[in-house]
Every structure is written in structure tokens, then in C-alpha cells.
Enzyme design. Structure first.
Site, mmCIF file in Angstrom:
data_model
loop_
_atom_site.group_PDB
_atom_site.id
_atom_site.type_symbol
_atom_site.label_atom_id
_atom_site.label_comp_id
_atom_site.label_asym_id
_atom_site.label_seq_id
_atom_site.Cartn_x
_atom_site.Cartn_y
_atom_site.Cartn_z
ATOM 1 N N ASP A 30 12.555 -12.480 -2.649
ATOM 2 C CA ASP A 30 12.299 -12.597 -1.219
ATOM 3 C C ASP A 30 13.468 -11.972 -0.463
ATOM 4 O O ASP A 30 14.620 -12.042 -0.913
ATOM 5 C CB ASP A 30 12.157 -14.084 -0.862
ATOM 6 N N LEU A 31 13.183 -11.394 0.698
ATOM 7 C CA LEU A 31 14.257 -10.819 1.506
ATOM 8 C C LEU A 31 15.219 -11.879 2.041
ATOM 9 O O LEU A 31 16.285 -11.540 2.549
ATOM 10 C CB LEU A 31 13.671 -10.017 2.675
ATOM 11 N N GLY A 85 0.800 -1.214 0.000
ATOM 12 C CA GLY A 85 0.000 0.000 0.000
ATOM 13 C C GLY A 85 0.829 1.259 0.000
ATOM 14 O O GLY A 85 0.642 2.148 -0.854
ATOM 15 N N ASP A 122 9.896 -6.375 -4.802
ATOM 16 C CA ASP A 122 8.845 -6.933 -3.958
ATOM 17 C C ASP A 122 8.853 -8.440 -4.133
ATOM 18 O O ASP A 122 9.445 -8.966 -5.081
ATOM 19 C CB ASP A 122 7.477 -6.353 -4.317
ATOM 20 N N ILE A 123 8.184 -9.111 -3.231
ATOM 21 C CA ILE A 123 8.086 -10.567 -3.331
ATOM 22 C C ILE A 123 7.012 -10.975 -4.332
ATOM 23 O O ILE A 123 6.970 -12.119 -4.786
ATOM 24 C CB ILE A 123 7.806 -11.177 -1.935
ATOM 25 N N ARG A 152 -8.734 7.506 15.934
ATOM 26 C CA ARG A 152 -7.323 7.417 16.321
ATOM 27 C C ARG A 152 -6.424 7.960 15.218
ATOM 28 O O ARG A 152 -5.444 8.648 15.488
ATOM 29 C CB ARG A 152 -6.955 5.966 16.635
ATOM 30 N N TYR A 186 5.229 -7.689 15.593
ATOM 31 C CA TYR A 186 5.484 -6.725 14.526
ATOM 32 C C TYR A 186 6.191 -5.488 15.076
ATOM 33 O O TYR A 186 7.218 -5.050 14.531
ATOM 34 C CB TYR A 186 4.160 -6.329 13.869
#
Length: 274
Positions: A49-50, A15, A35-36, A181, A143
């Protein structure tokens, strides 16, 4: 620092990555996308992939800087977070060090300090009420914990290897805030691009941690370190306040979900339990 010309954007299909790949070229950047998953409209993007150290080494070769957005952006099992956000970020920093990249902009998160109490009372909050950038790490999830690791890794690579990083504790970057929020932590896409540009071009950042948001009337945290980079936010979430408050109500000081910076991540993180 002279404006980088070629910038590797990891997580380019996500995003925030999608928003930034549309906005950053206006600042003169040539983006190399990674990106993957495949990226629509970007046939030259690097799909990797990282965990793929060889692919990362090739991806960073020849770039002037890196914006690291890749990884899991919600809560997941520790094993998944470990692989994508912790080991993956380490792999990227190693590739950058090996290839002589001088600066990384790391997408940290407010969830690195998510259990920090939000300012009490009614906004706008005075400077002495705002959450400072040196507030201790208080992650609200695995996370958030991975973002604490990323900030500490960035500090290590600056102290040990001279690799500069700006760690941006991003609030919520959407076209419009989606909750009451978010009125306090929202960063407009335009301000997001302005902040990343400042982070890429400011002089002598070493390892600098900043909060990432617009200049919201209901702001909870101190933007002074971001402004010290040359960031000048232009947007405010207040035009969206009346509609959101009418739909959702004001934040309730007796609701645990509303008492801490991390919001619902502190009591019901997305994808939890897994």
C-alpha cells in the site's frame, strides 16, 4: 539523461500499468513492479500500500527512476482520495528523496484542468486554439484535485530537493478510443510507451508538465512540451471517428458534458455520489 535501467512501476496491476509493463521492456527497461493487489504472471512484484512507508522505501531502493501510476483513477470520497492519491504520492516522493532517486514520471490527468472549456468550433484546431500547458488548474473532481496536488508536489521537490519530474496529464489510454470525446484526448498504448520513454530519458527536465495523447486530428491541447522531450507520436484517433460518431453523434455545444475538457467528470463523475 542516460536511459534508466531499473524503473519502479507503481500501479502495475491497473489498466495503464498492464499496458506499459508489456511495452516498456522493449526500450531496455528492467521493471520493478508495485501494486496493492497481486499481479498475474509477476510473482516477484511488490505487493504494498502507498501508506506503507517502509515498503515504499525498500521498493525505491536502487532504482534509477519511477513511473508513478498508482492510486485511485476515478472519483471517490475525499477521504479515500486523500489517503491514496495525496498522502500516497507524498509518501512515494519522500521515499524517492531519501533513497536518492533522480527522476519520477508522475501520472497526472486532464482532470487537473477539467473545467477548462474545450476549443470551440470544428477540428482540426489551430495552434492558437489549443489548450496550453500553462492553463490554470481547474480540477473537476476530488480526483482531479489530487492531480493538481501531485503536480505542485513535484514542483516543490524539484525546487527544494532537485528531484526531477515529468508530470503527464494523461487523456485516455486504451487500445481504441471509446467515445467521441476520446477522439480528442486518446493516447494509443504505443504512443503512451513512447511518451514515458521520452519522459525518462530527456535531459534537464526540472519539473515539466506535458499533455499525454496521440497526434489526433481532433486534438484539443498543445503537445509542444511533450515534443520538446523527444516525444514523437505516431498514432491518430481519426480512423475510429466515423464509427463512434455514427453511434454517439457529434459533441453538442449545448450539452454541459461536452463543453469542458473533463467531459462527464464535470457533471456526473464516475462513482459520484458516493
Amino acid at each position: 539523461m542516460p536511459a534508466p535501467r531499473i524503473v519502479l512501476l507503481t500501479g502495475a496491476a491497473g489498466g495503464l500499468g498492464t499496458l506499459m509493463r508489456g511495452l516498456l521492456p522493449a526500450y531496455g527497461y528492467e521493471l520493478r513492479l508495485l501494486d496493492i493487489t497481486p499481479i498475474e504472471g509477476a510473482p516477484d512484484a511488490i505487493i504494498a500500500d502507498l501508506a506503507d512507508k517502509k515498503a515504499l522505501r525498500e521498493a525505491v531502493r536502487g532504482v534509477d527512476a519511477i513511473i508513478h501510476l498508482a492510486g485511485i483513477s476515478l472519483e471517490a470520497s475525499f477521504e479515500k482520495i486523500l489517503r491514496a492519491n495525496i498522502e500516497g504520492t507524498y509518501n512515494l516522493y519522500e521515499a524517492a528523496r531519501e533513497e536518492g532517486v533522480e527522476r519520477i514520471v508522475f501520472a497526472s490527468s486532464n482532470h487537473a484542468v477539467g473545467f477548462t472549456p474545450r476549443p470551440a468550433g470544428e477540428p482540426p484546431f489551430g495552434p492558437d486554439q489549443l489548450i496550453p500547458i500553462n492553463t490554470p488548474h481547474r480540477p473537476d473532481t476530488f480526483y482531479g484535485l489530487s492531480k493538481c496536488f501531485g503536480e505542485d508536489l513535484a514542483q516543490l521537490y524539484w525546487d527544494l530537493h532537485g528531484l526531477e519530474t515529468v508530470s503527464v496529464r494523461i487523456g485516455s489510454c486504451f487500445a481504441e478510443p471509446r467515445s467521441v470525446r476520446m477522439l480528442s484526448v486518446w493516447m494509443s498504448p504505443g504512443d503512451g510507451a513512447r511518451l514515458l520513454h521520452a519522459a525518462l530519458t530527456a535531459e534537464d527536465v526540472g519539473h515539466t508538465v506535458v499533455y499525454g495523447s496521440s497526434a489526433n486530428t481532433r486534438l484539443w491541447w498543445d503537445l509542444s512540451t511533450a515534443r520538446s522531450l523527444g516525444y514523437e507520436p505516431e498514432d491518430d484517433s481519426e480512423p475510429y471517428a466515423a464509427k463512434l460518431i455514427a453511434e454517439q453523434g457529434e459533441l453538442d455545444p449545448d450539452n454541459p458534458e461536452h463543453t469542458h475538457l473533463g467531459g462527464h467528470f464535470t457533471i456526473n463523475p464516475p462513482q459520484w455520489p458516493y
